[in-house]
Design a protein around this motif. Structure first.
Motif, PDB file in Angstrom:
ATOM      1  N   ARG A 138     -31.071  19.226   0.722  1.00 18.58           N
ATOM      2  CA  ARG A 138     -30.101  20.457   1.262  1.00 18.58           C
ATOM      3  C   ARG A 138     -30.754  20.586   2.581  1.00 18.58           C
ATOM      4  N   ASP A 349     -40.208  29.321  -6.169  1.00 15.53           N
ATOM      5  CA  ASP A 349     -38.875  30.223  -5.807  1.00 15.53           C
ATOM      6  C   ASP A 349     -37.603  29.640  -5.706  1.00 15.53           C
ATOM      7  N   ASP A 350     -37.310  28.325  -5.133  1.00 13.10           N
ATOM      8  CA  ASP A 350     -35.791  28.063  -4.920  1.00 13.10           C
ATOM      9  C   ASP A 350     -35.188  27.322  -6.352  1.00 13.10           C
ATOM     10  N   TRP A 351     -36.352  27.034  -7.135  1.00  9.93           N
ATOM     11  CA  TRP A 351     -35.803  26.522  -8.298  1.00  9.93           C
ATOM     12  C   TRP A 351     -35.857  27.388  -9.626  1.00  9.93           C
ATOM     13  N   ASP A 353     -34.926  30.721  -9.226  1.00  7.45           N
ATOM     14  CA  ASP A 353     -33.574  31.457  -9.197  1.00  7.45           C
ATOM     15  C   ASP A 353     -32.426  30.731  -9.970  1.00  7.45           C
ATOM     16  N   TYR A 371     -36.086  19.302 -10.953  1.00 15.28           N
ATOM     17  CA  TYR A 371     -37.085  19.673 -10.438  1.00 15.28           C
ATOM     18  C   TYR A 371     -38.240  18.480 -11.003  1.00 15.28           C
TER      19      TYR A 371
END
Length: 394
Positions: A138, A349-351, A353, A371
């Protein structure tokens, strides 16, 4: 050296089927050159530096990693594509991307993650590669993934052959990552890939068959003398010893393996030319529609390689030292999966949520698997130590 004109059966970049998200063309690079560059600059490609195939990354600097392997495959693919009149940039792009979806700890990690994911759709490194380049990378403002051309995505999905028997087959029988993306951008999973992707697949075989012998020898799992009775390696070793009597072991090994490597490349070129001459496909689409792959080893060499693989299985992949490490690393993957599924708040954090707000257990498990699959060997070991060892410094 000037590039030779493409053969009629080659995939022409000027006639690419394009990208899922339309973009202006580059003034200086073909679509396939652009795809190759996007793959090289991706985070997943950089992580290959610290992912191994058989040995764990920290064990030594001289064993192949997924990155060095991918570079070797790309070099072979370019040479074969150029010689056969195919598009070498497309072959290189598929070769560079083919291992992006591998877990830490090689096939051991993949088997462990597949076992952990069995109730949630399983895990497959080819499907994971497609997911990485279409979703998990991304970096761009206008789309997720790398927005690669149809031809590169097709090559990633089908370089080992068709995934469905016919056009009417239900793609939902495939791994969910393949089925979901195919519904968005039809990859015609019932046909063979273009010649360039077929070449990349054979280049992968050439590279790992040679370097697994080399790495096993370096690791002391077998000696030069053990290769004497093997097809390919045995005749090459005899030739080197006859031509260079008294040559030291390191140079003898290198001279042997470069001959093994060359013999496989020549065999692929000879067999593939013969198949192309017999089938005479007049376009890339005609080649895709053929009932058999065009890029292939000869029947004789394929038989020799089966014997080589049996030797590697017995003397390398099932060696007690390798089995001990496989047992340890499989446990690392299983433990990490169980911990993160049970406590997704431990994820970054990004995983976190995505996992915490997952609408089902399957989706949460897939986030966790994504992940873990992206981890390097070293990071997975460190993360496992931090989460399971009460004395570890976090």
């Amino acid at each position: 050296m000037n590039r030779q004109p493409l053969a009629p059966y080659a995939t022409d970049a000027a006639c690419s089927r394009g990208r899922l998200h339309a973009e202006p063309e580059s003034a200086h690079r073909s679509p396939f050159q652009r795809d190759r560059d996007r793959i090289i600059h991706s985070s997943a490609f950089r992580r290959l530096k610290h992912k191994t195939q058989v040995f764990v990354e920290h064990e030594g600097d001289h064993y192949r990693t997924r990155l060095t392997h991918s570079l070797e495959v790309a070099q072979i693919a370019r040479t074969c594509a150029r010689t056969l009149g195919a598009d070498e940039d497309l072959a290189e792009a598929v070769a560079l991307a083919h291992d992006l979806g591998h877990t830490p700890f090689g096939h051991t990690g993949e088997e462990a993650l597949h076992g952990a994911m069995r109730a949630h759709g399983g895990f497959d490194h080819n499907a994971q590669t497609l997911k990485i380049v279409t979703d998990l990378e991304r970096r761009y403002a206008e789309f997720d993934g790398l927005n690669l051309t149809w031809e590169v995505l097709e090559g990633i999905a089908k370089h080992n052959g068709p995934l469905l028997a016919s056009a009417g087959d239900d793609p939902s029988t495939l791994h969910f990552a393949l089925a979901e993306y195919d519904a968005r951008f039809d990859l015609e999973l019932w046909t063979h890939a273009g010649l360039e992707a077929q070449i990349a697949a054979l280049s992968d075989d050439i590279a790992y068959n040679t370097h697994d012998l080399d790495d096993g020898l370096r690791a002391g799992l077998f000696g030069l003398g053990d290769l004497a009775d093997l097809p390919l390696a045995g005749p090459a070793l005899a030739e080197v010893r006859a031509r260079y009597p008294g040559l030291d072991a390191q140079r003898t090994a290198h001279e042997t393996f470069r001959r093994v490597f060359g013999a496989m490349v020549e065999d692929v070129l000879t067999e593939t030319r013969a198949r192309l001459d017999a089938a005479a496909p007049e376009s890339a689409e005609a080649l895709r529609a053929l009932p058999v792959q065009m890029a292939a080893f000869s029947e004789a060499l394929d038989g020799d390689l089966k014997i080589v693989r049996e030797f590697l299985f017995a003397r390398m992949y099932r060696h007690p030292e390798v089995l001990r490490m496989r047992r340890k690393t499989a446990r690392v993957v299983r433990d990490l999966f169980a911990i993160f599924v049970e406590e997704p708040a431990l994820l970054p954090d990004d995983w976190r949520d995505a996992a915490v707000h997952a609408v089902s257990a399957d989706i949460r498990a897939r986030v966790v698997a994504d992940y873990i699959a992206g981890m390097t060997d070293r990071f997975a070991l460190d993360e496992h130590r931090n989460l399971t060892d009460a004395t570890a410094r976090v």
